[in-house]
Design an enzyme around this catalytic site. Structure first.
Site, mmCIF file in Angstrom:
data_model
loop_
_atom_site.group_PDB
_atom_site.id
_atom_site.type_symbol
_atom_site.label_atom_id
_atom_site.label_comp_id
_atom_site.label_asym_id
_atom_site.label_seq_id
_atom_site.Cartn_x
_atom_site.Cartn_y
_atom_site.Cartn_z
ATOM 1 N N ASP A 92 0.847 -1.320 -0.081
ATOM 2 C CA ASP A 92 0.151 -0.065 -0.016
ATOM 3 C C ASP A 92 0.806 1.282 0.013
ATOM 4 O OD1 ASP A 92 -2.244 1.381 -0.195
ATOM 5 O OD2 ASP A 92 -3.131 0.804 1.843
ATOM 6 N N ASP A 93 0.053 2.498 -0.419
ATOM 7 C CA ASP A 93 1.118 3.590 -0.619
ATOM 8 C C ASP A 93 1.412 4.070 0.983
ATOM 9 O OD1 ASP A 93 -1.816 4.232 0.000
ATOM 10 O OD2 ASP A 93 -1.437 6.101 -1.390
ATOM 11 N N ASP A 96 -2.269 4.884 7.531
ATOM 12 C CA ASP A 96 -2.707 5.828 8.263
ATOM 13 C C ASP A 96 -3.203 5.473 9.812
ATOM 14 O OD1 ASP A 96 -3.787 8.364 9.163
ATOM 15 O OD2 ASP A 96 -4.264 8.983 7.150
#
Length: 160
Positions: A92-93, A96
């Site tokens: 994933d980027d 969070d």
């Protein structure tokens, strides 16, 4: 630039490419992997870069929607994946709050989870990452922005 969510952290295409390659470098000794699972949509670009660098040809997706621009909503699983993740690499980027990561971890508990960027709340859920940013930082990925004129810092601060 600061907005209601905290500090903006713009990432260029070059920077993302360089950092995703650094992620691949960290992952290289952990493989070989059966394949990569990209978390859409943000994980697609880093997954392509990592797949190229690690010479992985099998790439699948898990599709989960949690954000509408900067507003986090309920997680909506659009496409899952079979198996327990053994031998697979999740990309994933960003991790969070960890909301999406928790869902994917439950789907693929044996997979190795890697992200380019990590925030403190989600960091414990990933196995490998490259860059940690503060929880109140909003990363502006290159696919979400366009070039525009930027006022000088002094002009933005009112000449203080």
């Amino acid at each position: 630039m600061v907005d209601e969510k905290g500090m903006d952290f713009p990432v260029s295409w070059d920077e993302l490419h360089r950092t995703a390659r650094a992620l691949a470098y960290r992952l290289d000794s952990l493989g070989p992997f059966k394949g990569i699972v990209a978390i859409t949509r943000g994980g697609l670009v880093p997954a392509a870069i990592v797949a190229r660098e690690l010479e992985v040809r099998l790439v699948d997706t898990v599709c989960i929607s949690t954000y509408n621009h900067k507003d986090m909503g309920e997680a909506n699983i659009l496409k899952g994946i079979d198996g327990d993740g053994d031998g697979w690499l999740i990309i994933d980027d960003l991790v969070d709050t960890g909301k999406t990561a928790k869902i994917v971890r439950e789907m693929l508990p044996k997979a190795h989870f890697a992200t380019v960027y990590a925030k403190p709340a989600g960091r414990p859920l990933v196995d490998t990452f490259v860059t940690e940013v503060s929880q109140d930082t909003w990363i502006l990925f290159p696919w979400d922005v366009e070039l525009a004129y930027a006022k000088p810092i002094r002009a933005r601060s009112g000449g203080k």
